[in-house]
Write a protein that holds these residues in place. Structure first.
Motif, PDB file in Angstrom:
ATOM      1  N   ASN A 154       2.759  25.021  41.462  1.00  0.00           N
ATOM      2  CA  ASN A 154       2.723  24.875  39.998  1.00  0.00           C
ATOM      3  C   ASN A 154       1.373  25.349  39.440  1.00  0.00           C
ATOM      4  OD1 ASN A 154       5.305  23.643  39.773  1.00  0.00           O
ATOM      5  ND2 ASN A 154       4.428  21.703  40.495  1.00  0.00           N
ATOM      6  N   SER A 155       1.461  25.872  38.241  1.00  0.00           N
ATOM      7  CA  SER A 155       0.216  26.272  37.527  1.00  0.00           C
ATOM      8  C   SER A 155       0.474  26.219  36.019  1.00  0.00           C
ATOM      9  CB  SER A 155      -0.218  27.682  37.935  1.00  0.00           C
ATOM     10  OG  SER A 155       0.803  28.636  37.617  1.00  0.00           O
ATOM     11  N   LYS A 156      -0.605  26.032  35.252  1.00  0.00           N
ATOM     12  CA  LYS A 156      -0.472  25.989  33.782  1.00  0.00           C
ATOM     13  C   LYS A 156      -0.665  27.403  33.204  1.00  0.00           C
ATOM     14  CE  LYS A 156      -2.350  21.329  33.174  1.00  0.00           C
ATOM     15  NZ  LYS A 156      -3.425  20.548  32.532  1.00  0.00           N
ATOM     16  N   TRP A 178       7.922  12.213  38.128  1.00  0.00           N
ATOM     17  CA  TRP A 178       7.179  11.901  36.901  1.00  0.00           C
ATOM     18  C   TRP A 178       5.711  11.607  37.216  1.00  0.00           C
ATOM     19  CZ3 TRP A 178       8.436  12.933  32.150  1.00  0.00           C
ATOM     20  CH2 TRP A 178       9.779  13.050  31.788  1.00  0.00           C
ATOM     21  N   GLN A 179       5.496  10.849  38.283  1.00  0.00           N
ATOM     22  CA  GLN A 179       4.104  10.556  38.664  1.00  0.00           C
ATOM     23  C   GLN A 179       3.357  11.845  39.004  1.00  0.00           C
ATOM     24  OE1 GLN A 179       4.627   7.796  41.903  1.00  0.00           O
ATOM     25  NE2 GLN A 179       4.882   6.006  40.558  1.00  0.00           N
ATOM     26  N   GLU A 180       4.036  12.717  39.724  1.00  0.00           N
ATOM     27  CA  GLU A 180       3.406  13.978  40.116  1.00  0.00           C
ATOM     28  C   GLU A 180       3.157  14.861  38.878  1.00  0.00           C
ATOM     29  OE1 GLU A 180       1.772  16.599  42.933  1.00  0.00           O
ATOM     30  OE2 GLU A 180       2.391  14.504  43.095  1.00  0.00           O
ATOM     31  N   PHE A 181       4.060  14.813  37.906  1.00  0.00           N
ATOM     32  CA  PHE A 181       3.941  15.613  36.682  1.00  0.00           C
ATOM     33  C   PHE A 181       2.705  15.197  35.886  1.00  0.00           C
ATOM     34  CE2 PHE A 181       5.022  15.958  32.081  1.00  0.00           C
ATOM     35  CZ  PHE A 181       5.007  17.337  31.979  1.00  0.00           C
ATOM     36  N   PHE A 182       2.564  13.887  35.710  1.00  0.00           N
ATOM     37  CA  PHE A 182       1.405  13.414  34.951  1.00  0.00           C
ATOM     38  C   PHE A 182       0.100  13.663  35.715  1.00  0.00           C
ATOM     39  CE2 PHE A 182       4.722  10.621  32.953  1.00  0.00           C
ATOM     40  CZ  PHE A 182       4.626  11.168  31.685  1.00  0.00           C
ATOM     41  N   PHE A 183       0.164  13.577  37.028  1.00  0.00           N
ATOM     42  CA  PHE A 183      -1.031  13.858  37.836  1.00  0.00           C
ATOM     43  C   PHE A 183      -1.435  15.331  37.668  1.00  0.00           C
ATOM     44  CE2 PHE A 183      -3.162  15.293  41.662  1.00  0.00           C
ATOM     45  CZ  PHE A 183      -4.138  14.323  41.847  1.00  0.00           C
ATOM     46  N   PHE A 184      -0.408  16.203  37.674  1.00  0.00           N
ATOM     47  CA  PHE A 184      -0.681  17.629  37.530  1.00  0.00           C
ATOM     48  C   PHE A 184      -1.262  17.940  36.157  1.00  0.00           C
ATOM     49  CE2 PHE A 184       0.746  21.844  36.081  1.00  0.00           C
ATOM     50  CZ  PHE A 184       0.118  22.644  37.027  1.00  0.00           C
ATOM     51  N   LEU A 185      -0.691  17.314  35.128  1.00  0.00           N
ATOM     52  CA  LEU A 185      -1.202  17.575  33.783  1.00  0.00           C
ATOM     53  C   LEU A 185      -2.656  17.126  33.652  1.00  0.00           C
ATOM     54  CD1 LEU A 185       1.839  16.573  31.512  1.00  0.00           C
ATOM     55  CD2 LEU A 185       1.062  18.873  32.107  1.00  0.00           C
ATOM     56  N   GLY A 186      -2.982  16.091  34.339  1.00  0.00           N
ATOM     57  CA  GLY A 186      -4.337  15.575  34.226  1.00  0.00           C
ATOM     58  C   GLY A 186      -5.340  16.290  35.115  1.00  0.00           C
ATOM     59  N   ASN A 187      -4.889  16.770  36.273  1.00  0.00           N
ATOM     60  CA  ASN A 187      -5.849  17.312  37.251  1.00  0.00           C
ATOM     61  C   ASN A 187      -5.668  18.809  37.508  1.00  0.00           C
ATOM     62  OD1 ASN A 187      -7.226  14.731  38.294  1.00  0.00           O
ATOM     63  ND2 ASN A 187      -5.040  14.232  38.451  1.00  0.00           N
ATOM     64  N   GLY A 188      -4.539  19.345  37.131  1.00  0.00           N
ATOM     65  CA  GLY A 188      -4.338  20.780  37.280  1.00  0.00           C
ATOM     66  C   GLY A 188      -3.865  21.188  38.672  1.00  0.00           C
ATOM     67  N   TYR A 189      -3.564  20.260  39.526  1.00  0.00           N
ATOM     68  CA  TYR A 189      -3.025  20.621  40.866  1.00  0.00           C
ATOM     69  C   TYR A 189      -2.077  19.510  41.306  1.00  0.00           C
ATOM     70  CZ  TYR A 189      -6.432  17.284  42.746  1.00  0.00           C
ATOM     71  OH  TYR A 189      -7.163  16.155  43.009  1.00  0.00           O
ATOM     72  N   ASN A 190      -1.308  19.839  42.352  1.00  0.00           N
ATOM     73  CA  ASN A 190      -0.280  18.909  42.843  1.00  0.00           C
ATOM     74  C   ASN A 190      -0.695  18.241  44.161  1.00  0.00           C
ATOM     75  OD1 ASN A 190       1.712  21.309  41.517  1.00  0.00           O
ATOM     76  ND2 ASN A 190       2.189  19.175  40.998  1.00  0.00           N
TER      77      ASN A 190
END
Length: 715
Positions: A101-103, A68-80
């Motif tokens: 991962n990518s959007k 979950w932490q990684e998911f929200f970080f990705f949504l906010g920053n666009g990378y893992n």
């Protein structure tokens, strides 16, 4: 609802149909919106299991929060931050995946495109390699070892973690170069180490090095180097800390050296042999004794040195020791280099390994030749002594300090008291009755105090007959100076005591008779003296009176001897001091002279003299004293002195007689031929005396004669 056409147009068929890549679309609620067939195949799930299900359902439980932490970080920053994840297979096993991962937008909705590569085999291999490395590190730590490889062509060196521990270096400081390593080595070890690493011989190497640390601390390494063909010029090495082993070896060597030094210095034959008994070492004492050299031990055969009479028994004992794997002990005669046999105490001990198998034998032979011969001599002496004791007519036995018979009671004791040896051993003396025990114990106490005793006492034999015994006891002491036993000798003196009493009675009777004889002789001589005295009174002739007085004095000197003898307890000798004091008094009285100032100086150091010598000596002194009273002093008013000395010089009697008169001429015929001088010379001859006279201004005679024993009958 996503259509397959939209998905294909957005992702492309190659990605969707990839056999290696698992593809998934995840919505903003972290739920699966789409997965390709490869995803299903890898995870084992079906479409019903996955679609519209949360991603966290398929992650390892420990990773859900982080997901979950990684998911929200990705949504906010666009990378893992994280690319490696662990998913759960339907069968419960874990799947390791590398995730990118990518959007993307499909229509108006935003999705997360997840492309995963199954790296489970690679991860498992990596984990096995890591475990292997950790195991290797732990093994190296436990075994104090390390491994390395080195390529001299490119001077590349690779160390395991254990090598850092061996060289006591921090891994964070990197691997030290060869030049840095050799600074811990001696010059000789450094040269060997470099030669091995830089050699092109292609041969393996096995050697030891010593690392020298500060504070004189050392560490020993055993290094094995191996070159594998087809691996380039790489050298694979293994190092092991053998410090403890080396110190043990050095300690063992030191002990071995001390042991050898000790064995070489001991005055005993010491040897070692292999498990079959063949010699491989013998100390110098043994080699010198047998006249051999250490190089000839392989040809050694004990039967060449053991006494022929003992070879068979020695062989039997040896094979028995081999069979039972036990030590061997015995006494044997061994032949010296000069051919003489000597007695030795031999002990051979097996050396066994951890499997209780004999690996070697150690033997020691101690020279006991003198002891054995002394024991043989002692045994012969004991045998002779026993025979002497048994043959002795005197009763002999041994007792404790409490009066208990110990170990011997000879036949004479059996005959004297009536009890046999078997009846008395270990028991209190049977011939000491109750009424005698107190006296007997006092006698034993005296023996303990003084070491010996002797007493004449009455005892009764077995039949009750009284026996007069002379008992003598002597104490025997042990090594602690305590009395171990008392040796007692008993003589039957019953008959001897009876004879002594008879002899004593007879002697008493004879002494009484002899005393009576001396008394009667003295009385008879006194009558003669009285008759002479009457004759003196009647005679009117002065010359006749003088002759009678001289004769009277001579008889008195003899009479006085008999008088002293019958008054004395000893009828063989005369007490000289009493005799001569009385003699001079009688002479002075009989001569009836007015010379009251004549003194006698007597120095008599001999207490008594044999009667056969006392009478002629008394007559001689009487004759000399009479002459002194008659001629030496005359009518002179000068004080007169008569000196008489009788002493013992060696075994002779030495006599000096002297007066202080004017002296006389010895050459006158009247003096030489006079009766007095003839009597003096006759008495000197009777004493067998050597004499000398001096009459110049005084008169002095000195003479010596040998003293005879009291029981001598010589005249």
């Amino acid at each position: 609802m996503l259509s397959e056409l939209n998905i294909e147009n957005t992702l492309g068929l190659p990605l969707i149909r990839s056999k290696k890549l698992a593809v998934a679309l995840i919505d903003t609620k972290l739920k699966f919106a789409y997965v390709n067939d490869t995803f299903y195949n890898i995870t084992g799930y079906t479409e019903q299991d996955i679609l519209n299900k949360s991603v966290t359902k398929f992650l390892a439980p420990s990773l859900i929060k982080e997901a979950w932490q990684e998911f929200f970080f990705f949504l906010g920053n666009g990378y893992n931050n994280r690319s490696n994840w662990i998913f759960s297979h339907k069968d419960g096993s874990h799947i390791h995946a590398s995730v990118e991962n990518s959007k993307i937008k499909i229509g108006k909705k935003t999705y997360i495109l997840t492309i995963a590569l199954n790296v489970t085999p690679l991860t498992e291999l990596r984990e096995r390699l890591l475990e292997t490395q950790q195991l290797l590190n732990r093994t190296e730590g436990i075994s104090k070892s390390g491994s390395f490889k080195y390529n001299p062509d490119i001077e590349q060196l690779i160390w395991s973690e254990g090598m850092f521990s061996l060289f006591e270096l921090d891994p964070q400081n990197g691997i030290p170069s060869i030049s840095q390593q050799v600074t811990l080595l001696s010059e000789e070890d450094a040269k060997q180490y470099k030669n091995v690493l830089n050699s092109n011989s292609g041969k393996d190497a096995d050697f030891e090095l010593c690392l020298n640390f500060e504070g004189n601390r050392q560490k020993y390494l055993h290094i094995i180097c191996h070159r594998e063909k087809g691996k380039g010029n790489w050298i694979f090495g293994y190092s092991r800390d053998i410090t403890q082993q080396k110190l043990t070896e050095l300690e063992t060597y030191d002990k071995e050296r001390k042991y050898r030094t000790l064995t070489e210095s001991l005055p005993s034959i010491i040897w070692t042999a292999n498990h079959e008994g063949y010699l491989n070492y013998m100390n110098r004492y043994g080699l010198d004794y047998f006249g051999k050299e250490g190089t000839t031990l392989e040809e050694w055969r004990w039967k060449n040195f053991i006494h022929p009479n003992e070879i068979r028994e020695a062989d039997q004992q040896w094979f028995k020791a081999l069979e039972e794997q036990q030590f061997l002990s015995g006494i044997n005669r061994l032949k010296a280099r000069d051919g003489e046999y000597k007695w030795f105490q031999v002990l051979i001990v097996p050396q066994k390994n951890e499997l209780n198998e004999i690996e070697a034998w150690t033997g020691i032979a101690t020279d006991i030749d003198k002891r054995v011969k002394a024991e043989e001599s002692l045994s012969i002496s004991n045998t002779r002594l026993k025979a002497l004791i048994n043959a002795s007519p005197v009763a002999i036995y041994s007792i404790t300090v409490d009066g208990v018979v110990r170990d011997f009671w000879n036949p004479a004791a059996e005959e004297l008291f009536g009890w046999t040896r078997e009846e008395v051993i270990g028991k209190f003396l049977p011939h000491v009755y109750m009424d005698q025990q107190q006296e007997f114990m006092e006698m034993l106490e005296n023996a303990v105090k003084n070491g010996a005793f002797n007493k004449r006492i009455h005892r009764k034999d077995r039949s009750g007959t009284s026996v007069i015994t002379d008992i003598t006891g002597g104490c025997i002491y042990d090594e602690n100076s305590k009395i171990s036993e008392i040796i007692v000798t008993v003589s039957d003196v019953t008959e001897l005591e009876r004879n002594r009493k008879r002899l004593q009675k007879s002697l008493d009777e004879k002494e009484t008779l002899l005393q009576e004889i001396h008394h009667r002789v003295k009385n008879n001589l006194a009558i003669v003296v009285s008759l002479l005295q009457l004759q003196v009174f009647r005679s009117e002739n002065a010359k006749e009176k003088n002759s009678l007085l001289e004769a009277q004095n001579r008889i008195i000197s003899i009479s006085m001897v008999h008088e002293l003898l019958y008054k004395s307890e000893d009828f063989n000798s005369v007490k000289l001091d009493e005799y001569y004091n009385e003699l001079f008094r009688q002479i002075s009285n009989n001569m009836q002279l007015n010379h009251t100032n004549i003194k006698q100086d007597l120095a008599i150091s001999i207490h008594s003299l044999n009667m056969n010598q006392a009478i002629p000596l008394g007559l001689l002194i009487n004759e000399l004293a009479t002459n002194s009273y008659k001629y030496a002093f005359g009518d002179s008013t000068k004080p007169g002195v008569i000196f008489l000395e009788i002493k013992r010089v060696d075994n002779n009697v030495h006599v000096t007689y002297r007066d202080n008169g004017p002296g006389f001429n010895m050459g006158l015929d009247g003096i030489k031929s006079g009766l007095g001088m003839k009597i003096i010379e006759s008495l000197l001859q009777q004493l067998d005396a050597e004499y000398s006279m001096n009459s110049d201004g005084l008169f002095e005679i000195t003479f010596n004669f040998a003293e005879r024993l009291n029981n001598s009958l010589e005249n």
